[in-house]
Design an enzyme around this catalytic site. Structure first.
Site, mmCIF file in Angstrom:
data_model
loop_
_atom_site.group_PDB
_atom_site.id
_atom_site.type_symbol
_atom_site.label_atom_id
_atom_site.label_comp_id
_atom_site.label_asym_id
_atom_site.label_seq_id
_atom_site.Cartn_x
_atom_site.Cartn_y
_atom_site.Cartn_z
ATOM 1 N N CYS A 6 0.995 -1.154 0.125
ATOM 2 C CA CYS A 6 0.029 -0.069 -0.189
ATOM 3 C C CYS A 6 0.770 1.174 -0.197
ATOM 4 C CB CYS A 6 -0.886 0.152 1.094
ATOM 5 S SG CYS A 6 -2.318 -1.288 1.042
ATOM 6 N N ASP A 29 10.639 -6.521 -8.256
ATOM 7 C CA ASP A 29 10.770 -7.061 -7.014
ATOM 8 C C ASP A 29 12.085 -6.702 -6.475
ATOM 9 O OD1 ASP A 29 9.489 -9.896 -5.207
ATOM 10 O OD2 ASP A 29 11.472 -9.127 -4.687
ATOM 11 N N ASN A 83 1.891 -16.824 -3.946
ATOM 12 C CA ASN A 83 2.101 -17.435 -2.726
ATOM 13 C C ASN A 83 0.812 -16.981 -2.007
ATOM 14 O OD1 ASN A 83 4.494 -18.789 -3.450
ATOM 15 N ND2 ASN A 83 5.518 -16.735 -2.999
ATOM 16 N N GLY A 89 3.314 -19.583 1.887
ATOM 17 C CA GLY A 89 4.740 -19.050 1.959
ATOM 18 C C GLY A 89 4.450 -17.456 1.603
ATOM 19 N N THR A 91 4.619 -13.837 2.417
ATOM 20 C CA THR A 91 5.323 -13.014 3.160
ATOM 21 C C THR A 91 4.822 -11.324 3.366
ATOM 22 O OG1 THR A 91 7.240 -12.098 1.610
ATOM 23 C CG2 THR A 91 7.465 -14.078 3.053
ATOM 24 N N HIS A 94 -0.634 -8.616 1.260
ATOM 25 C CA HIS A 94 -1.232 -7.655 0.238
ATOM 26 C C HIS A 94 -1.081 -8.572 -1.087
ATOM 27 C CE1 HIS A 94 -2.096 -3.690 -1.694
ATOM 28 N NE2 HIS A 94 -2.193 -4.286 -2.866
ATOM 29 N N HIS A 96 -0.676 -10.642 -4.250
ATOM 30 C CA HIS A 96 0.051 -10.381 -5.387
ATOM 31 C C HIS A 96 0.501 -11.429 -6.275
ATOM 32 C CE1 HIS A 96 2.528 -11.149 -2.134
ATOM 33 N NE2 HIS A 96 3.516 -11.554 -2.760
ATOM 34 N N HIS A 98 3.855 -12.952 -8.748
ATOM 35 C CA HIS A 98 5.022 -12.705 -9.517
ATOM 36 C C HIS A 98 5.180 -13.214 -10.963
ATOM 37 C CE1 HIS A 98 6.626 -12.831 -5.252
ATOM 38 N NE2 HIS A 98 5.533 -13.395 -5.035
#
Ligand code: 5GP
Length: 112
Positions: A6, A29, A83, A89, A91, A94, A96, A98
């Site tokens: 955010c 990332d 994830n 997993g 982390t 929020h 998302h 990849h």
């Protein structure tokens, strides 16, 4: 308190943005696992994939397609990862996706 993604949406912390529209933001990332590693998020915070509203989900997948095309990944291939939750997993809480690409990836999907 606002979550880290955010804060990126709100321009409170910097990110190397690669795509943005009304519903979606994508950025590199900070800790890439491959030559190309892009994180795609809904601008509206939502912790889990299964709670993303259908219309937003359509925009997310459309953005993923655009990013794949802009990076000329159609021929070489790529991996899309989500994830989700503790066992998955996740982390950053929020939701998302990849996009991981740019080199030959391994076959270990379990990630143990
Ligand atoms: P997860 O493990 O939740 O699927 O993925 C979270 C991802 O967000 C990780 O790959 C991590 O490197 C990335 N990440 C965490 N904090 C930041 C940040 O502040 N900026 C950027 N660009 N990426 C981040």
């Amino acid at each position: 308190m606002s979550c880290i993604f955010c804060s990126i949406v709100e321009n409170q912390i910097p990110a190397d943005k690669v795509y943005e529209d009304e519903y979606v933001l994508a950025f590199k990332d900070v800790n890439p696992v491959a030559l190309i590693h892009i994180v795609i998020i809904p601008k509206q915070c939502c912790q889990h994939f299964h709670n993303i509203e259908d219309n937003t989900l359509a925009h997310l997948f459309r953005a993923i397609k655009i990013i794949i095309q802009e990076n000329n990944l159609e021929d070489r291939g790529y991996r899309i990862v989500n994830n989700n939750g503790q066992d998955g997993g996740q982390t950053v809480n929020h939701a998302h996706f990849h996009i991981i690409a740019g080199e030959q990836l391994g076959h270990n999907l379990a990630g143990h």
